[in-house]
Design an enzyme around this catalytic site. Sequence first.
Site, PDB file in Angstrom:
ATOM      1  N   CYS A 255      43.928  46.400  40.520  1.00 44.91           N
ATOM      2  CA  CYS A 255      44.511  45.843  41.744  1.00 44.91           C
ATOM      3  C   CYS A 255      44.986  46.956  42.685  1.00 44.91           C
ATOM      4  O   CYS A 255      45.310  48.066  42.257  1.00 44.91           O
ATOM      5  CB  CYS A 255      45.719  44.985  41.404  1.00 44.91           C
ATOM      6  SG  CYS A 255      45.355  43.472  40.514  1.00 44.91           S
TER       7      CYS A 255
ATOM      8  N   CYS B 224      50.000  40.007  41.639  1.00 42.75           N
ATOM      9  CA  CYS B 224      49.753  39.349  40.354  1.00 42.75           C
ATOM     10  C   CYS B 224      50.792  39.789  39.324  1.00 42.75           C
ATOM     11  O   CYS B 224      51.551  40.745  39.528  1.00 42.75           O
ATOM     12  CB  CYS B 224      48.347  39.654  39.860  1.00 42.75           C
ATOM     13  SG  CYS B 224      48.183  41.283  39.090  1.00 42.75           S
TER      14      CYS B 224
ATOM     15  N   ASN C 172      42.210  47.550  46.065  1.00 47.99           N
ATOM     16  CA  ASN C 172      41.643  47.156  44.776  1.00 47.99           C
ATOM     17  C   ASN C 172      40.297  47.818  44.543  1.00 47.99           C
ATOM     18  O   ASN C 172      39.492  47.991  45.471  1.00 47.99           O
ATOM     19  CB  ASN C 172      41.576  45.624  44.618  1.00 47.99           C
ATOM     20  CG  ASN C 172      40.898  44.898  45.750  1.00 47.99           C
ATOM     21  OD1 ASN C 172      40.960  45.318  46.906  1.00 47.99           O
ATOM     22  ND2 ASN C 172      40.242  43.810  45.434  1.00 47.99           N
TER      23      ASN C 172
ATOM     24  N   GLU D 139      47.849  47.143  44.279  1.00 50.70           N
ATOM     25  CA  GLU D 139      49.254  47.533  44.077  1.00 50.70           C
ATOM     26  C   GLU D 139      49.381  48.575  42.985  1.00 50.70           C
ATOM     27  O   GLU D 139      50.148  49.534  43.095  1.00 50.70           O
ATOM     28  CB  GLU D 139      50.095  46.299  43.688  1.00 50.70           C
ATOM     29  CG  GLU D 139      50.156  45.227  44.766  1.00 50.70           C
ATOM     30  CD  GLU D 139      49.028  44.205  44.672  1.00 50.70           C
ATOM     31  OE1 GLU D 139      47.916  44.568  44.223  1.00 50.70           O
ATOM     32  OE2 GLU D 139      49.251  43.050  45.056  1.00 50.70           O
TER      33      GLU D 139
ATOM     34  N   GLU E 111      37.112  47.511  42.046  1.00 49.37           N
ATOM     35  CA  GLU E 111      36.481  46.675  41.024  1.00 49.37           C
ATOM     36  C   GLU E 111      35.419  47.452  40.255  1.00 49.37           C
ATOM     37  O   GLU E 111      35.083  48.596  40.595  1.00 49.37           O
ATOM     38  CB  GLU E 111      35.909  45.415  41.689  1.00 49.37           C
ATOM     39  CG  GLU E 111      37.016  44.588  42.319  1.00 49.37           C
ATOM     40  CD  GLU E 111      36.556  43.253  42.883  1.00 49.37           C
ATOM     41  OE1 GLU E 111      35.335  43.018  43.011  1.00 49.37           O
ATOM     42  OE2 GLU E 111      37.442  42.429  43.199  1.00 49.37           O
TER      43      GLU E 111
ATOM     44  N   CYS F 220      50.749  43.473  38.173  1.00 45.96           N
ATOM     45  CA  CYS F 220      51.280  44.396  39.190  1.00 45.96           C
ATOM     46  C   CYS F 220      52.793  44.284  39.287  1.00 45.96           C
ATOM     47  O   CYS F 220      53.493  45.280  39.493  1.00 45.96           O
ATOM     48  CB  CYS F 220      50.626  44.134  40.542  1.00 45.96           C
ATOM     49  SG  CYS F 220      48.893  44.639  40.568  1.00 45.96           S
TER      50      CYS F 220
END
Length: 161
Positions: free
Chosen positions: A73, A112, A62, A75, A64, A115
């Site tokens: 993310c 999530c 990930n 993934e 940010e 993803c």
Amino acid sequence: MKKQKIITEFEVYEELSDLPEYVQHLMLQAKEAREKAYAPYSNFLVGAAILLANDEVVTGSNQENSSYPSGLCAERTAIYAAGANYPNIAIKTVVITAGPRNSINTIPVPPCGACRQAMAEYEQKQSEPIEVYFMAQEGKICKVNSLLELLPLAFDKDFLK
Ligand code: THU
């Protein structure tokens, strides 16, 4: 009125040594990728390793951003890298490990919704299922055999016609 039911199925493995060897190796690569996460805001680190049909492995973590929604993310970082670098190679397996920076979690962390949507797109594109394994930092490992299990009733490109 008619009620409909969707049943999804997943497998639970007690420990890493119960997984096929290639998945154990992918999990190690996902754990290494997790160490490279850039997550100064959430301090929640996620790593993903993706096995392609040509045996290449693409990893991601990930990333940010101070403008929070600009982050991405693990993934999607990984699957978009796979799509960008190997556009015509099928994705076989996605392996994910996730947890806080300063403590050990054990409850498997599923990807999530965004993803799942991104991974489902690639599964539909290649017409071959993608298997997904996910875990915390330690503990049990969950596996689905297809994105259809993780994202039932999905929106997909066919609705755009
Ligand atoms: N995160 C992922 O990398 N994958 C997920 O499926 C869920 C959340 C990241 C996004 C953000 O950097 C941090 O975890 C906390 O939400």
